[in-house]
Design a protein around this motif. Structure first.
Motif, PDB file in Angstrom:
ATOM      1  N   THR A 136       0.827  -1.212   0.000  1.00 20.16           N
ATOM      2  CA  THR A 136       0.000   0.000   0.000  1.00 20.16           C
ATOM      3  C   THR A 136       0.856   1.255   0.000  1.00 20.16           C
ATOM      4  N   ILE A 137       1.864   1.303   0.855  1.00 17.44           N
ATOM      5  CA  ILE A 137       2.682   2.511   0.922  1.00 17.44           C
ATOM      6  C   ILE A 137       3.527   2.656  -0.344  1.00 17.44           C
ATOM      7  N   ALA A 138       3.946   1.526  -0.948  1.00  9.53           N
ATOM      8  CA  ALA A 138       4.697   1.608  -2.203  1.00  9.53           C
ATOM      9  C   ALA A 138       3.805   2.131  -3.323  1.00  9.53           C
ATOM     10  N   VAL A 139       2.570   1.653  -3.395  1.00  8.44           N
ATOM     11  CA  VAL A 139       1.631   2.125  -4.420  1.00  8.44           C
ATOM     12  C   VAL A 139       1.319   3.606  -4.213  1.00  8.44           C
ATOM     13  N   PHE A 140       1.216   4.022  -2.951  1.00  8.64           N
ATOM     14  CA  PHE A 140       0.974   5.433  -2.679  1.00  8.64           C
ATOM     15  C   PHE A 140       2.097   6.293  -3.258  1.00  8.64           C
ATOM     16  N   TYR A 141       3.341   5.925  -2.982  1.00 11.56           N
ATOM     17  CA  TYR A 141       4.461   6.706  -3.513  1.00 11.56           C
ATOM     18  C   TYR A 141       4.546   6.597  -5.026  1.00 11.56           C
ATOM     19  N   LEU A 142       4.129   5.475  -5.568  1.00 11.08           N
ATOM     20  CA  LEU A 142       4.106   5.331  -7.024  1.00 11.08           C
ATOM     21  C   LEU A 142       3.103   6.304  -7.644  1.00 11.08           C
ATOM     22  N   LEU A 143       1.915   6.396  -7.064  1.00 19.12           N
ATOM     23  CA  LEU A 143       0.893   7.295  -7.588  1.00 19.12           C
ATOM     24  C   LEU A 143       1.319   8.758  -7.455  1.00 19.12           C
ATOM     25  N   VAL A 144       1.916   9.101  -6.331  1.00 13.92           N
ATOM     26  CA  VAL A 144       2.415  10.468  -6.174  1.00 13.92           C
ATOM     27  C   VAL A 144       3.480  10.760  -7.229  1.00 13.92           C
TER      28      VAL A 144
END
Length: 247
Positions: A50-58
């Motif tokens: 989840t946190i990796a996907v968050f940084y990916l989207l940002v």
């Protein structure tokens, strides 16, 4: 900084990603989850993804031209309003965690035993003359009581973690914690901001730029993934190092 700019782009990004992988959100919170008596590897993995996907989207938003997004977020989080919002998010997470259903609670037997032992020691002290051995017993009891108080304070955070990892808690709670950690940290993670700037200025086609961004986010969670794997296959070897890191 000159060393990073002079090095090949891939090496620079890998070094920055590893630095990002040592933050509270990407390493210390996962380490604390790994220290749970009952390891929930799936929940820890969900947190990391989840946190990796968050940084990916940002990062994708950054690559698409919303270059002021991080700057605005950094200015906002550094303002008084931003600090209040961060405090509110933290309080909300604690409230949600304590409100999670966990089933019937049972008082640990050690608490009852400690209470009985304390009353017995007090009664014995009132009936007998204080002597050297008695003083030693009372000192030991006082030390045990102090340790129990410290353990109780530390146990509040442990109970929050256990609720988060319990079967009664929804996986959405784990995702919410990961997203909150990312929102709070994203504007203060200097390596991430530098890496996004380097990718934005790199002479790469869009697919390669996004692929590099995805690889960056994967490397960010690689240290925590490694600890998760070690916790699963070699728990006795990594238990004490994890405890020292969490402390």
């Amino acid at each position: 900084m000159d060393l990073l700019t002079d090095a090949p782009l891939g090496l620079s990004l890998a070094a920055l990603a590893l630095l990002d992988g040592l933050s509270i959100g990407t390493l210390l919170i996962p380490v604390f989850l790994l220290l749970a008596p009952r390891l929930r590897g799936g929940r820890v993995l969900l947190y990391l993804v989840t946190i990796a996907v968050f940084y990916l989207l940002v990062g994708v938003l950054f690559m698409l031209g919303l270059v002021n997004l991080v700057d605005v977020g950094r200015d906002f989080l550094g303002s008084t309003t931003g600090l209040v919002v961060r405090l509110g998010v933290g309080v909300a997470l604690i409230v949600i965690a304590f409100a999670m259903p966990t089933g019937a609670r049972t008082r640990p037997p050690v608490h009852a035993d400690a209470g009985v032992a304390g009353r017995a020691t007090s009664a014995a002290a009132s009936r007998h003359v204080v002597s050297g051995p008695t003083l030693a017993v009372e000192a030991g009891a006082a030390g045990a009581a102090g340790a129990a108080g410290a353990a109780s304070r530390g146990g509040r955070i442990s109970r929050w973690r256990d609720r988060l990892l319990s079967d009664a808690a929804s996986p959405a709670n784990v995702m919410a914690v990961a997203l909150a950690a990312g929102l709070i940290e994203v504007a203060t993670m200097l390596p991430y901001l530098v890496a996004m700037g380097m990718l934005a200025e790199a002479d790469l086609a869009a697919p390669m730029r996004f692929a590099a961004l995805a690889g960056y986010c994967a490397v960010m969670i690689a240290p925590a993934l490694l600890l998760l794997a070690l916790r699963i296959v070699a728990a006795p070897l990594v238990q004490r190092p994890l405890e020292r890191l969490a402390a």
